[in-house]
Each structure stands twice: as C-alpha cells, then as structure tokens.
Design a protein around this motif. Structure first.
Motif, PDB file in Angstrom:
ATOM      1  N   ALA A  20       0.944  -1.152  -0.087  1.00 36.42           N
ATOM      2  CA  ALA A  20       0.123   0.113   0.073  1.00 36.42           C
ATOM      3  C   ALA A  20       0.770   1.359   0.028  1.00 36.42           C
ATOM      4  O   ALA A  20       0.485   2.271  -0.757  1.00 36.42           O
ATOM      5  N   PRO A  21       1.901   1.319   0.886  1.00 36.47           N
ATOM      6  CA  PRO A  21       2.606   2.596   0.853  1.00 36.47           C
ATOM      7  C   PRO A  21       3.598   2.818  -0.191  1.00 36.47           C
ATOM      8  O   PRO A  21       3.963   3.734  -0.698  1.00 36.47           O
ATOM      9  N   GLU A  22       4.174   1.801  -0.781  1.00 30.64           N
ATOM     10  CA  GLU A  22       5.129   1.690  -1.789  1.00 30.64           C
ATOM     11  C   GLU A  22       5.352   0.466  -2.497  1.00 30.64           C
ATOM     12  O   GLU A  22       4.978  -0.637  -2.104  1.00 30.64           O
ATOM     13  N   SER A  23       5.795   0.606  -3.575  1.00 28.54           N
ATOM     14  CA  SER A  23       6.249  -0.808  -4.492  1.00 28.54           C
ATOM     15  C   SER A  23       7.419  -1.464  -4.052  1.00 28.54           C
ATOM     16  O   SER A  23       8.051  -0.827  -3.421  1.00 28.54           O
ATOM     17  N   MET A  24       7.341  -2.784  -4.140  1.00 25.60           N
ATOM     18  CA  MET A  24       8.352  -3.590  -3.487  1.00 25.60           C
ATOM     19  C   MET A  24       8.530  -4.883  -4.515  1.00 25.60           C
ATOM     20  O   MET A  24       7.645  -5.183  -4.980  1.00 25.60           O
ATOM     21  N   HIS A  25       9.685  -5.623  -4.228  1.00 25.95           N
ATOM     22  CA  HIS A  25       9.860  -6.666  -4.668  1.00 25.95           C
ATOM     23  C   HIS A  25       9.756  -7.691  -3.889  1.00 25.95           C
ATOM     24  O   HIS A  25       9.480  -7.652  -2.651  1.00 25.95           O
ATOM     25  N   GLY A  26       9.800  -9.023  -4.367  1.00 31.52           N
ATOM     26  CA  GLY A  26       9.316 -10.180  -3.260  1.00 31.52           C
ATOM     27  C   GLY A  26      10.080 -10.332  -2.183  1.00 31.52           C
ATOM     28  O   GLY A  26       9.316 -10.490  -0.903  1.00 31.52           O
ATOM     29  N   GLN A  27      11.448 -10.404  -2.399  1.00 31.11           N
ATOM     30  CA  GLN A  27      12.054 -10.411  -1.227  1.00 31.11           C
ATOM     31  C   GLN A  27      11.963  -9.340   0.103  1.00 31.11           C
ATOM     32  O   GLN A  27      11.663  -9.355   1.203  1.00 31.11           O
ATOM     33  N   GLY A  28      11.702  -7.927  -0.490  1.00 32.39           N
ATOM     34  CA  GLY A  28      11.379  -6.843   0.223  1.00 32.39           C
ATOM     35  C   GLY A  28      10.101  -7.277   0.864  1.00 32.39           C
ATOM     36  O   GLY A  28       9.884  -6.614   2.145  1.00 32.39           O
ATOM     37  N   ILE A  29       9.153  -7.475   0.273  1.00 29.22           N
ATOM     38  CA  ILE A  29       7.691  -7.949   0.731  1.00 29.22           C
ATOM     39  C   ILE A  29       7.791  -8.878   1.935  1.00 29.22           C
ATOM     40  O   ILE A  29       7.065  -8.647   3.087  1.00 29.22           O
ATOM     41  N   ALA A  30       8.736  -9.954   1.826  1.00 33.31           N
ATOM     42  CA  ALA A  30       8.742 -11.194   2.678  1.00 33.31           C
ATOM     43  C   ALA A  30       9.429 -10.581   3.977  1.00 33.31           C
ATOM     44  O   ALA A  30       9.123 -10.705   5.012  1.00 33.31           O
ATOM     45  N   LEU A  31      10.445  -9.671   3.721  1.00 33.57           N
ATOM     46  CA  LEU A  31      11.175  -9.194   4.709  1.00 33.57           C
ATOM     47  C   LEU A  31      10.274  -8.268   5.582  1.00 33.57           C
ATOM     48  O   LEU A  31      10.249  -8.164   6.851  1.00 33.57           O
ATOM     49  N   ARG A  32       9.411  -7.508   5.012  1.00 32.47           N
ATOM     50  CA  ARG A  32       8.391  -6.359   5.548  1.00 32.47           C
ATOM     51  C   ARG A  32       7.541  -7.253   6.509  1.00 32.47           C
ATOM     52  O   ARG A  32       7.264  -6.800   7.516  1.00 32.47           O
ATOM     53  N   ILE A  33       6.799  -8.010   6.159  1.00 34.74           N
ATOM     54  CA  ILE A  33       5.894  -8.749   6.802  1.00 34.74           C
ATOM     55  C   ILE A  33       6.755  -9.522   8.098  1.00 34.74           C
ATOM     56  O   ILE A  33       6.079  -9.523   9.086  1.00 34.74           O
ATOM     57  N   GLU A  34       7.906 -10.120   8.029  1.00 36.18           N
ATOM     58  CA  GLU A  34       8.357 -10.830   9.055  1.00 36.18           C
ATOM     59  C   GLU A  34       8.638  -9.571  10.060  1.00 36.18           C
ATOM     60  O   GLU A  34       8.744  -9.835  11.252  1.00 36.18           O
ATOM     61  N   GLN A  35       9.315  -8.581   9.620  1.00 38.14           N
ATOM     62  CA  GLN A  35       9.660  -7.382  10.431  1.00 38.14           C
ATOM     63  C   GLN A  35       8.451  -6.940  11.489  1.00 38.14           C
ATOM     64  O   GLN A  35       8.439  -6.943  12.348  1.00 38.14           O
TER      65      GLN A  35
END
Length: 107
Positions: A20-35
């Motif tokens: 929602a706030p910004e575009s991300m690649h798959g690895q970034g998405i996974a890391l953000r969800i975990e964090q």
C-alpha cells in the motif's frame, strides 16, 4: 507460525497491505511482513511468488521489472488504483472482525 498456518486469503491481504505505501519486490515484501509481525509470519518464496503471480493476473497488483538497491533485476509489485480503494474498505472490515474476535476470546 509458517505461512501454511495462515488463514486462507491472509497472505494476499498481508501482501496488499505491505504494498500500500510503496512498490516492493518479493524479497522486500517477505522481509517487511516478517519485521512488522515481529517474526510471527515468515513468508517463503515458494508461497509468495505464486501469490504475487496470481494477484498480478487478477490485476490486484501491477508488476514491473526494475533494478534493486543491489543492482539486481527484480519484479516490483504495485497496488493498482482500483484495488487500493477496495483494499482500504477490506481493511476496515477486517479490523472490525478482528476486534469482534478479540472480544469473544476475552469474554
């Protein structure tokens, strides 16, 4: 908790919220969800990439190849404008449902 324990549809909701706030690649998405989940949710590539592919085919997100911060090519996902409005409505409904579940569990 692994993503196999997620309620069906939860992974897509988490991905949409992450994008929602910004575009991300798959690895970034996974890391953000975990964090953000303090390690409760760990999304593996084998589940995330097919989910991103499904979401792109359904036009919930738009995929675009770009260079990462490490100069590698990666496909970035962006929430589409039409989907953003539907997602925000879904978030409000989900919030009400979570609040109701918490009240039931605490009763």
């Amino acid at each position: 908790m692994s993503n196999s324990e997620l309620v069906q549809g939860t992974l897509e909701m988490l991905v949409l919220r992450t994008l929602a706030p910004e575009s991300m690649h798959g690895q970034g998405i996974a890391l953000r969800i975990e964090q953000v989940s303090d390690g409760v949710f760990r999304v593996n590539e084998g589940s995330l990439l097919p989910a991103l592919s499904r979401m792109e085919r359904a036009r919930r997100i738009r995929g675009e190849w770009r260079s990462t911060e490490n100069n590698r090519r990666a496909k970035y996902g962006t929430l589409t404008a039409a989907r953003r409005k539907a997602f925000e409505q879904g978030c409000r409904q989900c919030g009400r449902q979570i609040a109701a579940i918490e009240r039931i569990l605490e009763a």
